[in-house]
Design a protein around this motif. Structure first.
Motif, PDB file in Angstrom:
ATOM      1  N   LEU A   1      72.579  32.503 -22.944  1.00  0.00           N
ATOM      2  CA  LEU A   1      71.550  33.539 -23.034  1.00  0.00           C
ATOM      3  C   LEU A   1      71.342  34.218 -21.686  1.00  0.00           C
ATOM      4  CD1 LEU A   1      69.095  34.985 -24.342  1.00  0.00           C
ATOM      5  CD2 LEU A   1      67.739  32.983 -23.665  1.00  0.00           C
TER       6      LEU A   1
ATOM      7  N   LEU B   1      64.126  32.604 -18.054  1.00  0.00           N
ATOM      8  CA  LEU B   1      63.817  34.002 -18.367  1.00  0.00           C
ATOM      9  C   LEU B   1      63.139  34.688 -17.190  1.00  0.00           C
ATOM     10  CD1 LEU B   1      62.616  33.642 -22.072  1.00  0.00           C
ATOM     11  CD2 LEU B   1      64.824  34.541 -21.259  1.00  0.00           C
TER      12      LEU B   1
ATOM     13  N   TRP C   1      71.608  21.829 -24.612  1.00  0.00           N
ATOM     14  CA  TRP C   1      70.631  22.897 -24.422  1.00  0.00           C
ATOM     15  C   TRP C   1      70.922  23.672 -23.146  1.00  0.00           C
ATOM     16  CZ3 TRP C   1      67.860  23.214 -20.029  1.00  0.00           C
ATOM     17  CH2 TRP C   1      67.552  22.037 -19.325  1.00  0.00           C
ATOM     18  N   TYR C   2      71.449  23.007 -22.128  1.00  0.00           N
ATOM     19  CA  TYR C   2      71.739  23.698 -20.874  1.00  0.00           C
ATOM     20  C   TYR C   2      72.801  24.784 -21.098  1.00  0.00           C
ATOM     21  CZ  TYR C   2      73.223  24.748 -16.150  1.00  0.00           C
ATOM     22  OH  TYR C   2      73.550  25.420 -15.004  1.00  0.00           O
TER      23      TYR C   2
ATOM     24  N   ARG D   1      60.894  24.127 -23.196  1.00  0.00           N
ATOM     25  CA  ARG D   1      60.102  25.328 -22.937  1.00  0.00           C
ATOM     26  C   ARG D   1      60.092  25.689 -21.453  1.00  0.00           C
ATOM     27  NH1 ARG D   1      56.434  27.876 -25.997  1.00  0.00           N
ATOM     28  NH2 ARG D   1      56.264  26.096 -27.390  1.00  0.00           N
TER      29      ARG D   1
ATOM     30  N   ARG E   1      67.809  21.504 -28.277  1.00  0.00           N
ATOM     31  CA  ARG E   1      66.612  22.333 -28.126  1.00  0.00           C
ATOM     32  C   ARG E   1      66.339  22.571 -26.647  1.00  0.00           C
ATOM     33  NH1 ARG E   1      62.203  21.712 -26.812  1.00  0.00           N
ATOM     34  NH2 ARG E   1      60.173  21.184 -27.414  1.00  0.00           N
ATOM     35  N   ILE E   2      66.251  23.850 -26.272  1.00  0.00           N
ATOM     36  CA  ILE E   2      65.991  24.207 -24.884  1.00  0.00           C
ATOM     37  C   ILE E   2      64.526  23.889 -24.571  1.00  0.00           C
ATOM     38  CG2 ILE E   2      65.925  26.083 -23.194  1.00  0.00           C
ATOM     39  CD1 ILE E   2      68.050  27.528 -24.950  1.00  0.00           C
TER      40      ILE E   2
ATOM     41  N   ARG F   1      73.465  26.269 -23.948  1.00  0.00           N
ATOM     42  CA  ARG F   1      72.846  27.327 -24.760  1.00  0.00           C
ATOM     43  C   ARG F   1      72.008  28.257 -23.882  1.00  0.00           C
ATOM     44  NH1 ARG F   1      69.141  25.393 -28.681  1.00  0.00           N
ATOM     45  NH2 ARG F   1      69.184  27.505 -29.486  1.00  0.00           N
ATOM     46  N   LEU F   2      71.249  27.675 -22.961  1.00  0.00           N
ATOM     47  CA  LEU F   2      70.437  28.479 -22.049  1.00  0.00           C
ATOM     48  C   LEU F   2      71.323  29.335 -21.162  1.00  0.00           C
ATOM     49  CD1 LEU F   2      67.655  29.208 -20.893  1.00  0.00           C
ATOM     50  CD2 LEU F   2      67.882  27.222 -19.364  1.00  0.00           C
TER      51      LEU F   2
ATOM     52  N   LEU G   1      63.342  27.275 -20.426  1.00  0.00           N
ATOM     53  CA  LEU G   1      63.464  28.614 -20.995  1.00  0.00           C
ATOM     54  C   LEU G   1      62.583  29.616 -20.244  1.00  0.00           C
ATOM     55  CD1 LEU G   1      64.655  30.433 -23.183  1.00  0.00           C
ATOM     56  CD2 LEU G   1      62.745  29.761 -24.662  1.00  0.00           C
TER      57      LEU G   1
END
Length: 148
Positions: A130, A15, A123-124, A8, A5-6, A126-127, A11
Motif C-alpha cells: 500500500l 499513512l 501484515w508488514y 492500527r 491484519r495490519i 501488505r502495508l 497503518l
C-alpha cells in the motif's frame, strides 16, 4: 494476533509517513508554493532518501531474527544497501536522483515481498504494498510535473 491484519498503529504511522511524498508531489504538480517547502524537488528527494534508509533499517531489524549466521550476514549486508544508495542520490541532488527513487522503492518492495520466509509478519508486506504504491505514484506525478 492475526499476522495478516495490519496493526492500527502501523497503518496510521505508515499513512502519516506518506504526507511529505504527497505534499511535495502536489506542490510540484500544481506549482503552488508551500511556505515550508522552499524547494519541493529537493525536499522530495531528501525525504525519499530518508525513507529508503529507514526501510533498510527495518530489514536490519528483521535480519537480527535469522538464526543461520551466513543468511543473517547476507541479510544484514543487503539491509545497508538502501541507505548507501539513498545517500549517493543526494550527491549532488539531481533530477536523475528523483527519477531513480521510484525504481528503488519498487526494487526494495519486491525484495520485501520475500521477507515472510524469514518470519516477517504478512501484515508488514501488505502495508509495504500500500505505502509503496502511494510513494511511487507520488514520485511519478512529481516527475511528470517537472516535465511540463
Amino acid at each position: 494476533m492475526d499476522e495478516h491484519r495490519i496493526p492500527r498503529s502501523a497503518l496510521v504511522l505508515g499513512l502519516g509517513g506518506l504526507v511529505p511524498f504527497v505534499l511535495c508531489a502536489l506542490a510540484i504538480l500544481t506549482g503552488v508554493r508551500v511556505p515550508v517547502l522552499s524547494d519541493p524537488v529537493m525536499a522530495l528527494l531528501a525525504y525519499g532518501a530518508v525513507i529508503l534508509s529507514f526501510l533498510g533499517g527495518v530489514r536490519w531489524g528483521f535480519a537480527l531474527r535469522i538464526a543461520d549466521e551466513g543468511l543473517q550476514a547476507r541479510a544484514m549486508l543487503l539491509s545497508v544497501v538502501p541507505a548507501v544508495v539513498a545517500w549517493l542520490l543526494l550527491l549532488p541532488p539531481s533530477l536523475l536522483g528523483l527519477i531513480l527513487l521510484p525504481v528503488l522503492f519498487v526494487l526494495l518492495w519486491l525484495a520485501d515481498e520475500q521477507m515472510p520466509r524469514i518470519g516477517v509478519p504478512h501484515w508488514y508486506v501488505r502495508l509495504r504494498r500500500l505505502l509503496t504504491a502511494v510513494v511511487v505514484l507520488s514520485l511519478m506525478g512529481a516527475i511528470a510535473g517537472l516535465g511540463r
